[in-house]
Design a protein around this motif. Structure first.
Motif, mmCIF file in Angstrom:
data_model
loop_
_atom_site.group_PDB
_atom_site.id
_atom_site.type_symbol
_atom_site.label_atom_id
_atom_site.label_comp_id
_atom_site.label_asym_id
_atom_site.label_seq_id
_atom_site.Cartn_x
_atom_site.Cartn_y
_atom_site.Cartn_z
ATOM 1 N N TRP A 25 0.842 -1.183 0.000
ATOM 2 C CA TRP A 25 0.000 0.000 0.000
ATOM 3 C C TRP A 25 0.880 1.236 0.000
ATOM 4 N N ARG A 27 0.629 4.257 1.139
ATOM 5 C CA ARG A 27 0.754 5.015 2.389
ATOM 6 C C ARG A 27 1.719 4.338 3.348
ATOM 7 N N LEU A 152 -0.770 5.409 -10.689
ATOM 8 C CA LEU A 152 -1.655 5.733 -9.567
ATOM 9 C C LEU A 152 -0.987 5.406 -8.237
ATOM 10 N N TRP A 153 -0.327 4.245 -8.181
ATOM 11 C CA TRP A 153 0.369 3.864 -6.953
ATOM 12 C C TRP A 153 1.470 4.876 -6.623
ATOM 13 N N TRP A 156 0.013 8.222 -5.389
ATOM 14 C CA TRP A 156 -0.449 8.071 -4.008
ATOM 15 C C TRP A 156 0.757 8.047 -3.068
ATOM 16 N N CYS A 159 2.169 11.578 -2.684
ATOM 17 C CA CYS A 159 1.309 12.413 -1.832
ATOM 18 C C CYS A 159 1.475 12.042 -0.360
#
Length: 258
Positions: A25, A27, A152-153, A156, A159
């Motif tokens: 993931w 994050r 996209l990964w 993310w 960010c």
């Protein structure tokens, strides 16, 4: 006994597998990379809460939120502003730290600071590299569905990483607790000054242009000054003091409500 040891080993392996799986993931991966164990933990809950505002303000500078108000939003332009912010950081952060090293040199040796300085520089390079890679690969994500999940990964991840580095500012608190607010202030002003000097208000008009350009650095500076005031008041930490002379900080109390 052996069965118990085998069971414990199985539990550890299962935890390691889950830990590695969680890194898939973005994050969690960003947290693992940009929040290493050598970065000191937060010791002031109030300041940590205010840092969230600093994170938001920093993201405003990096992403150029004025594009929303000007109704000219462009995802690529937002990422381009982030890359520009990274390049500014790549120059300004070492220069600012260099100035502080010249100040601290008069009060103590600099050699003990080298490991933390190297670690902070590595985090800065990791973040700049991630942002630049995302910017370069973004066109491929629009042209090919094969690259879209990767893009996209990565977006993310960048960010989430931006949130982490705006909070600990690349682990510079491991060098000196007062460095993160100073670096945040200097960076935010240097991102805003070129627009003011050139008069580029991005089509917002004089009032909105000045508000959006100056609002972020003013907010970041106010939070930074308050953070440094609490460091000085509750921990005895001053920016000009050599890090080796500072005592270990204790948790600062929250302000009393009346």
């Amino acid at each position: 006994m052996r069965s118990g040891e085998t069971a414990m080993a199985g539990v550890r392996r299962g935890g390691d597998i889950r830990s590695r799986a969680s890194l898939l993931w973005p994050r969690q991966a960003a947290w693992a990379v940009f929040q290493p164990s050598w970065i000191p933990s937060a010791d002031d809950p109030l300041v940590e809460g205010l840092k969230r505002l600093r994170v938001i303000a920093g993201m405003i500078v990096a992403s150029g939120v004025y594009t929303f108000v000007a109704r000219d939003f462009d995802g690529k332009k937002v990422l381009e502003h982030l890359v520009v912010a990274c390049l500014v950081l790549l120059v300004i952060a070492p220069l600012t730290v260099g100035v502080m090293l010249a100040v601290w040199r008069r009060r103590g040796p600099l050699r003990p600071l080298v490991p933390a300085l190297i670690g902070s520089l590595q985090l800065l390079l990791y973040f700049v590299g991630s942002a630049v890679l995302a910017f370069l690969l973004l066109p491929a994500g629009f042209q090919s569905l094969f690259f879209a999940p990767l893009i996209l990964w990565l977006l993310w991840f960048v960010c989430a990483a931006a949130v982490r580095v705006n909070s600990n500012f690349f682990g510079t608190a491991a060098v000196h607790r007062a460095l993160p607010p100073v670096l945040a202030s200097v960076t935010s002003w240097l991102m805003a000054i070129p627009d003011l000097v050139t008069g580029d208000l991005h089509g917002l008009g004089l009032v909105l242009g000045v508000v959006f350009i100056l609002g972020t650095p003013v907010l970041v500076t106010c939070i930074a000054l308050y953070e440094m005031q609490r460091l000085r008041r509750f921990h005895g930490i001053r920016l000009r003091d050599h890090p080796g002379t500072l005592r270990a900080p204790e948790p600062a109390p929250l302000p009393q409500r009346r």
